[in-house]
Design an enzyme around this catalytic site. Structure first.
Site, PDB file in Angstrom:
ATOM      1  N   CYS A 135       0.840  -1.200   0.000  1.00 44.06           N
ATOM      2  CA  CYS A 135       0.000   0.000   0.000  1.00 44.06           C
ATOM      3  C   CYS A 135       0.874   1.249   0.000  1.00 44.06           C
ATOM      4  O   CYS A 135       0.677   2.174  -0.793  1.00 44.06           O
ATOM      5  CB  CYS A 135      -0.937  -0.017   1.207  1.00 44.06           C
ATOM      6  SG  CYS A 135      -2.131   1.337   1.194  1.00 44.06           S
ATOM      7  N   CYS A 136       1.897   1.278   0.897  1.00 45.71           N
ATOM      8  CA  CYS A 136       2.810   2.426   0.940  1.00 45.71           C
ATOM      9  C   CYS A 136       3.535   2.577  -0.400  1.00 45.71           C
ATOM     10  O   CYS A 136       3.798   3.698  -0.838  1.00 45.71           O
ATOM     11  CB  CYS A 136       3.836   2.257   2.059  1.00 45.71           C
ATOM     12  SG  CYS A 136       3.204   2.641   3.711  1.00 45.71           S
ATOM     13  N   CYS A 218      -0.990   8.837   6.826  1.00 43.01           N
ATOM     14  CA  CYS A 218      -2.355   8.531   6.412  1.00 43.01           C
ATOM     15  C   CYS A 218      -3.243   8.344   7.647  1.00 43.01           C
ATOM     16  O   CYS A 218      -2.788   7.849   8.686  1.00 43.01           O
ATOM     17  CB  CYS A 218      -2.369   7.262   5.580  1.00 43.01           C
ATOM     18  SG  CYS A 218      -1.511   7.434   4.007  1.00 43.01           S
ATOM     19  N   CYS A 221      -3.440   4.873   9.433  1.00 48.66           N
ATOM     20  CA  CYS A 221      -2.163   4.346   9.943  1.00 48.66           C
ATOM     21  C   CYS A 221      -1.500   5.292  10.924  1.00 48.66           C
ATOM     22  O   CYS A 221      -0.307   5.196  11.200  1.00 48.66           O
ATOM     23  CB  CYS A 221      -1.221   4.067   8.774  1.00 48.66           C
ATOM     24  SG  CYS A 221      -1.891   2.851   7.624  1.00 48.66           S
ATOM     25  N   CYS A 246       7.986   4.005   5.623  1.00 52.15           N
ATOM     26  CA  CYS A 246       7.026   3.740   4.550  1.00 52.15           C
ATOM     27  C   CYS A 246       7.701   3.374   3.244  1.00 52.15           C
ATOM     28  O   CYS A 246       7.042   3.015   2.277  1.00 52.15           O
ATOM     29  CB  CYS A 246       6.136   4.946   4.341  1.00 52.15           C
ATOM     30  SG  CYS A 246       7.083   6.435   3.968  1.00 52.15           S
TER      31      CYS A 246
HETATM   32  S1  SF4 Z   1       0.456   4.806   5.541  1.00 54.87           S
HETATM   33 FE1  SF4 Z   1      -1.194   3.236   5.514  1.00 54.87          FE
HETATM   34  S2  SF4 Z   1      -2.812   3.984   4.108  1.00 54.87           S
HETATM   35 FE2  SF4 Z   1      -0.940   5.246   3.812  1.00 54.87          FE
HETATM   36  S3  SF4 Z   1       0.078   4.347   2.100  1.00 54.87           S
HETATM   37 FE3  SF4 Z   1       0.990   3.375   3.922  1.00 54.87          FE
HETATM   38  S4  SF4 Z   1      -0.274   1.555   4.401  1.00 54.87           S
HETATM   39 FE4  SF4 Z   1      -1.384   2.798   2.878  1.00 54.87          FE
END
Ligand code: SF4
Length: 252
Positions: A135-136, A218, A221, A246
């Site tokens: 996701c990151c 985010c 998170c 991240c």
């Molecule tokens: S911080 Fe969380 S929502 Fe944002 S990109 Fe990373 S995993 Fe995804």
């Protein structure tokens, strides 16, 4: 169970965001501002194609303020992951008003995000480190690569004391992962000095900091931290603290 930044609020105000401005602290901040300004001017001269990654944290607001007030020849960009807290968008609009300038924002590739959500789930990042990193990667790392493409150098607001993973953070280094020079002008700043700068210069900041969110990413998170807890404890709190980056600042 989870600390969505858009849902959790603390009644008490974080005292760290309003430090007592002693003369010693003011003088320390004035001196450090001069050092940062010299470094930024020098970096912009040596690397004309230089850019600053502004994620709207307190440190990044200090650098934004210096770059904008001094009209330095440094591009500023930001990443919008699509999952930022409402308070961050409020700050983004405030930054545009304060400095009379529109933001340059990079977004994830929508097909990749759509595929991830459809196959893994809307909040799949809670399920495993691999899914969190995926996701990151699609929301931050890939857009960052596009933002840095063709640049000679970039600037971050990272500080050494923010995390064990940043303990030996140099002011200048070669970023192997992105193959360009990297500057961390606030590396030796303390949290108190950051907030003293913000207070002295009336710099806009994310109001989540007042509610004990020292590090804001985010919404799903990020959570608030207890007094005295590590600055990064509110980020991906369900993971091992030595592994909490991240992917934007990980060395190859
Ligand atoms: S911080 Fe969380 S929502 Fe944002 S990109 Fe990373 S995993 Fe995804």
């Amino acid at each position: 169970m989870f600390g969505d930044a858009s849902m959790i609020r603390s009644a008490a105000k974080n005292p760290a965001t309003t430090p007592v401005l002693t003369e010693i602290l003011k003088q320390a901040v004035i001196k450090k501002r001069e050092q940062v300004l010299d470094l930024l001017k020098d970096a912009a001269e040596k690397f004309p194609s230089i850019t600053f990654a502004n994620s709207f944290g307190a440190e990044d607001m200090v650098l934004t303020d210096i770059i904008m007030r001094e009209k330095l020849s440094i591009e500023i960009f930001s990443l919008d992951t699509g999952r930022l807290p409402a308070e961050t968008y409020t700050l983004m609009a405030e930054v545009e008003r304060t400095y009379d300038s529109k933001l340059k924002v990079y977004f994830p590739q929508h097909e990749v995000v759509e595929n991830y959500v459809q196959t893994k789930g809307i909040n799949a990042f809670y399920e495993s480190i691999d899914l969190r990193k995926a996701c990151c990667h699609m929301r931050k790392v890939e857009p960052l690569k596009r933002a840095l493409n063709g640049k000679q150098a970039w600037i971050t607001g990272m500080r050494a004391e923010q995390a064990s993973t940043r303990a030996n953070l140099p002011v200048q280094e070669f970023d192997e992962g992105n193959q360009l020079e990297k500057f961390n002008p606030l590396s030796d700043w303390t949290e108190q000095e950051v907030w003293a700068y913000i207070s002295l210069h009336e710099v806009p900041y994310n109001k989540l900091h007042d509610a004990f969110y020292p590090s804001i990413g985010c919404a799903p998170c990020t959570r608030s931290v207890a007094m005295g807890e590590d600055v990064r404890a509110g980020r991906w709190w369900w993971e091992d603290p030595t592994n909490k980056e991240c992917g934007l600042h990980v060395k190859k």
